[in-house]
Write a protein that holds these residues in place. Structure first.
Motif, PDB file in Angstrom:
ATOM      1  N   HIS A 114       4.910  -5.045  -0.271  1.00 24.16           N
ATOM      2  CA  HIS A 114       5.470  -4.090   0.708  1.00 24.16           C
ATOM      3  C   HIS A 114       7.007  -4.178   0.701  1.00 24.16           C
ATOM      4  N   GLU A 115       7.512  -5.399   0.713  1.00 27.33           N
ATOM      5  CA  GLU A 115       8.979  -5.576   0.727  1.00 27.33           C
ATOM      6  C   GLU A 115       9.585  -5.165  -0.619  1.00 27.33           C
ATOM      7  N   HIS A 118      10.105  -1.498  -0.450  1.00 28.64           N
ATOM      8  CA  HIS A 118      11.332  -1.133   0.286  1.00 28.64           C
ATOM      9  C   HIS A 118      12.536  -1.182  -0.655  1.00 28.64           C
ATOM     10  N   GLU A 145       7.437   2.435   7.007  1.00 31.70           N
ATOM     11  CA  GLU A 145       6.423   1.386   6.844  1.00 31.70           C
ATOM     12  C   GLU A 145       5.210   1.929   6.086  1.00 31.70           C
TER      13      GLU A 145
HETATM   14 ZN   LIG Z   1       8.480  -2.797   6.104  1.00 34.55          ZN
END
Ligand SMILES: [Zn+2]
Length: 311
Positions: A114-115, A118, A145
């Motif tokens: 997930h990071e 980003h 998100e």
């Molecule tokens: Zn996040």
């Protein structure tokens, strides 16, 4: 609320994920996230909220948001952090991913991916650094998100490879366990992908909920006994009438007293949006932390009574 990611954003995220996988030579599952981080020159660190280094990192990270130096700003952010239950960050300035060491280990792989997403998506850097009211709008944050989660799924399940491999297996928890092992991903994330991506043209729903006979399993802070209601594209259209409450009522009816492992295998009647009767197969599996339910229609216009099948 579960936000859905726009088509344009999906294309862009897929292009970024595709580039990473190509640069890694289109690897076989399971994907090594440390290879992804080396390729992207990203560093990974675990933190504890008591760590003074974290305060410094946070001051750096949120300085832009504050626009000026505020005394004890890092500590204030730490307080906010504890309240918001944030468990990881990406710090663009130092190309670093920080993960809360107290988060259970099975969740680390998803959080890391997930990071990484980003860091891959160009507009996230702009928004996450934050310098206008849009950034502070919770709806905007929820969208970022959702996009990061979308990218994490595409990365960890190697884009189209998961759909084609899972299609060769039955839709069941037995297959989900095999695929979770093959991709080295959690059962929950594999379950989620199997519902949404295995075959979007087939109506399928999934529920992550408490266990009706053992409510501490799956306990959470929401008002409903269920936490996530996951649906394939076809299910959203054909069974637009079928709510999470109806789905949970069926689960309640079908479950056995077993605490972990297979908890139910049953059939249950539901109607579609046009009023046609369908017989669904409902399979429940408890991983000890939550009850996962996988359900799909078997046939149309059959007997209208629920049937529990011996496990
Ligand atoms: Zn996040």
């Amino acid at each position: 609320m579960q936000e859905s990611v726009g088509e344009h954003e999906k294309r862009d995220i897929n292009a970024q994920v595709g580039r990473v996988l190509r640069d890694l030579g289109n690897p076989q599952p399971p994907l090594s996230l440390s290879d992804v981080r080396s390729l992207l020159s990203l560093d990974l660190q675990y933190y504890r909220s008591s760590d003074p280094g974290l305060v410094r990192e946070l001051e750096h990270r949120f300085m832009f948001l504050a626009r000026k130096i505020i005394p004890d700003f890092g500590k204030q952010i730490l307080g906010a952090l504890a309240k918001s239950k944030l468990c990881a960050f990406w710090v663009p300035e130092s190309a670093r991913i920080l993960i809360d060491a107290d988060v259970p280990k099975p969740k680390h792989r998803w959080i890391e991916a997930h990071e990484i997403t980003h860091s891959l998506v160009a507009w996230h850097k702009h928004y996450l650094l934050g310098d206008n009211a849009t950034t502070l709008d919770p709806a905007c944050h929820a969208m970022l998100e959702a996009e990061a989660n979308y990218g994490a799924g595409r990365l960890l399940f190697l884009q189209e490879r998961f759909a084609s491999e899972s299609h060769d297996l039955d839709l069941s928890f037995e297959s989900i366990k095999i695929l979770a092992q093959r991709y080295n991903n959690s059962i929950v994330s594999t379950f989620w992908r199997a519902i949404e991506e295995r075959d979007p043209g087939r109506p399928v729903f999934g529920v992550i909920s408490i266990h009706p006979c053992h409510p501490t399993i799956g306990a959470h802070d929401g008002p409903q006994p269920w936490r996530y209601f996951i649906r394939s594209q076809a299910f959203r259209t054909q069974f637009a009438n079928l709510s999470a409450d109806l789905a949970y009522a069926a689960i309640h009816h079908c479950v056995t007293n077993r605490k972990t492992g297979p908890v139910a295998l049953a059939t249950f009647p539901f109607e579609d949006a046009n009023g046609n009767a369908w017989e669904f197969q409902i399979e429940c599996f408890s991983n000890g932390h939550a009850l996962l339910t996988l359900a799909f229609p078997l046939r149309r216009n059959s007997v209208g009574l629920p049937v529990n099948v011996a496990l």
